[in-house]
Design an enzyme around this catalytic site. Structure first.
Site, PDB file in Angstrom:
ATOM      1  N   GLY A  48      72.100  55.818  30.803  1.00 44.53           N
ATOM      2  CA  GLY A  48      71.346  54.567  30.780  1.00 44.53           C
ATOM      3  C   GLY A  48      70.666  54.396  29.436  1.00 44.53           C
ATOM      4  O   GLY A  48      70.385  55.379  28.739  1.00 44.53           O
ATOM      5  N   GLN A  53      65.063  51.067  23.089  1.00 48.18           N
ATOM      6  CA  GLN A  53      65.438  52.365  22.516  1.00 48.18           C
ATOM      7  C   GLN A  53      66.324  52.233  21.282  1.00 48.18           C
ATOM      8  O   GLN A  53      66.501  53.194  20.533  1.00 48.18           O
ATOM      9  CB  GLN A  53      66.162  53.230  23.565  1.00 48.18           C
ATOM     10  CG  GLN A  53      65.258  53.654  24.715  1.00 48.18           C
ATOM     11  CD  GLN A  53      66.015  54.501  25.709  1.00 48.18           C
ATOM     12  OE1 GLN A  53      66.646  53.981  26.615  1.00 48.18           O
ATOM     13  NE2 GLN A  53      65.987  55.812  25.531  1.00 48.18           N
ATOM     14  N   CYS A  97      65.937  61.883  28.664  1.00 51.20           N
ATOM     15  CA  CYS A  97      65.804  60.572  28.034  1.00 51.20           C
ATOM     16  C   CYS A  97      66.346  60.680  26.610  1.00 51.20           C
ATOM     17  O   CYS A  97      65.981  61.613  25.889  1.00 51.20           O
ATOM     18  CB  CYS A  97      64.332  60.159  28.015  1.00 51.20           C
ATOM     19  SG  CYS A  97      64.067  58.552  27.242  1.00 51.20           S
ATOM     20  N   LEU A  98      67.196  59.742  26.221  1.00 45.96           N
ATOM     21  CA  LEU A  98      67.797  59.803  24.878  1.00 45.96           C
ATOM     22  C   LEU A  98      66.733  59.673  23.785  1.00 45.96           C
ATOM     23  O   LEU A  98      66.969  60.077  22.651  1.00 45.96           O
ATOM     24  CB  LEU A  98      68.873  58.725  24.722  1.00 45.96           C
ATOM     25  CG  LEU A  98      70.114  58.908  25.615  1.00 45.96           C
ATOM     26  CD1 LEU A  98      71.057  57.726  25.468  1.00 45.96           C
ATOM     27  CD2 LEU A  98      70.835  60.215  25.292  1.00 45.96           C
ATOM     28  N   HIS A 139      64.121  54.485  35.827  1.00 51.18           N
ATOM     29  CA  HIS A 139      63.852  55.080  34.513  1.00 51.18           C
ATOM     30  C   HIS A 139      63.972  54.012  33.416  1.00 51.18           C
ATOM     31  O   HIS A 139      63.102  53.901  32.551  1.00 51.18           O
ATOM     32  CB  HIS A 139      64.850  56.232  34.282  1.00 51.18           C
ATOM     33  CG  HIS A 139      64.769  56.883  32.942  1.00 51.18           C
ATOM     34  ND1 HIS A 139      64.510  58.229  32.781  1.00 51.18           N
ATOM     35  CD2 HIS A 139      64.926  56.385  31.678  1.00 51.18           C
ATOM     36  CE1 HIS A 139      64.499  58.516  31.481  1.00 51.18           C
ATOM     37  NE2 HIS A 139      64.761  57.410  30.791  1.00 51.18           N
ATOM     38  N   GLU A 140      65.065  53.223  33.473  1.00 53.77           N
ATOM     39  CA  GLU A 140      65.295  52.228  32.411  1.00 53.77           C
ATOM     40  C   GLU A 140      64.289  51.075  32.493  1.00 53.77           C
ATOM     41  O   GLU A 140      63.826  50.576  31.460  1.00 53.77           O
ATOM     42  CB  GLU A 140      66.729  51.694  32.453  1.00 53.77           C
ATOM     43  CG  GLU A 140      67.820  52.748  32.235  1.00 53.77           C
ATOM     44  CD  GLU A 140      67.569  53.678  31.062  1.00 53.77           C
ATOM     45  OE1 GLU A 140      66.975  53.248  30.055  1.00 53.77           O
ATOM     46  OE2 GLU A 140      67.952  54.862  31.159  1.00 53.77           O
ATOM     47  N   HIS A 143      61.162  51.911  30.830  1.00 52.28           N
ATOM     48  CA  HIS A 143      61.204  51.736  29.363  1.00 52.28           C
ATOM     49  C   HIS A 143      60.755  50.327  28.968  1.00 52.28           C
ATOM     50  O   HIS A 143      60.088  50.143  27.948  1.00 52.28           O
ATOM     51  CB  HIS A 143      62.624  51.943  28.832  1.00 52.28           C
ATOM     52  CG  HIS A 143      62.956  53.368  28.508  1.00 52.28           C
ATOM     53  ND1 HIS A 143      62.289  54.088  27.544  1.00 52.28           N
ATOM     54  CD2 HIS A 143      63.903  54.203  28.996  1.00 52.28           C
ATOM     55  CE1 HIS A 143      62.808  55.309  27.472  1.00 52.28           C
ATOM     56  NE2 HIS A 143      63.789  55.409  28.344  1.00 52.28           N
TER      57      HIS A 143
END
Ligand code: NI
Length: 174
Positions: A48, A53, A97-98, A139-140, A143
């Site tokens: 995701g 990001q 998380c990226l 999660h997304e 963000h």
């Protein structure tokens, strides 16, 4: 269609704490961004990614929670929001998380949700989600509200992680 992977911003970049703005028009430029985000996500690899990001604070997320041996199932959600949390059931998952490389954290979230969003044609849709998809969507969407997985830690532990990333950023730019 030419797609290109974009640089992913990481902790402690202050943009990660910004609340993303709603998308007003679903146009070719936005869809190109979504495609580039998918490319970036597959490249990373991750399941995701939120637009913030890649440095664009708009309410746009992409996901693909298909297993490795499945056919890819790319998803683009514009202005996503949790409409409903279904029941009391929760699900534990070790999330990464990226934007926080090499950090993982076991997080408990609602197991079953309904997400409203605009699709790539700009049409409103509702998506009931369970399991990994429910976790990844939450999660997304976090963000988009400037919230990160480290916010599930105590203040003390969070500060330790943030300090570590600040130190790495200083060393990288030195
Ligand atoms: Ni993330």
């Amino acid at each position: 269609m030419i797609m290109s992977a974009l640089p992913i911003i990481t902790l402690p970049d202050p943009l990660l704490r910004k609340v993303s703005k709603p998308v007003e028009t679903v146009d070719a430029e936005l869809l190109k961004l979504a495609d580039d985000m998918l490319e970036t996500m597959y490249d990373a690899p991750g399941i995701g990614l939120a637009a913030v990001q890649v440095g664009v604070p708009k309410r746009l997320i992409v996901l693909d929670v298909s297993e490795d041996d499945d056919t890819p199932r790319p998803m683009t959600l514009i202005n996503p929001e949790v409409l409903k949390i279904d029941g009391e059931r929760t699900r534990m998952h070790e999330e990464g998380c990226l934007s926080i490389p090499d950090f993982r954290l076991e997080i408990e979230r609602p197991a079953s949700i309904v997400v409203g969003y605009l699709d790539r044609e700009g049409k409103p849709q509702e998506l009931p989600a369970e399991g990994l998809l429910a976790t990844a969507l939450q999660h997304e969407i976090d963000h988009l509200n400037g919230k990160l997985i480290i916010d599930f830690l105590s203040r003390l532990k969070r500060d330790i992680v943030v300090r570590k990333f600040k130190k790495m950023a200083r060393e990288a730019s030195a």
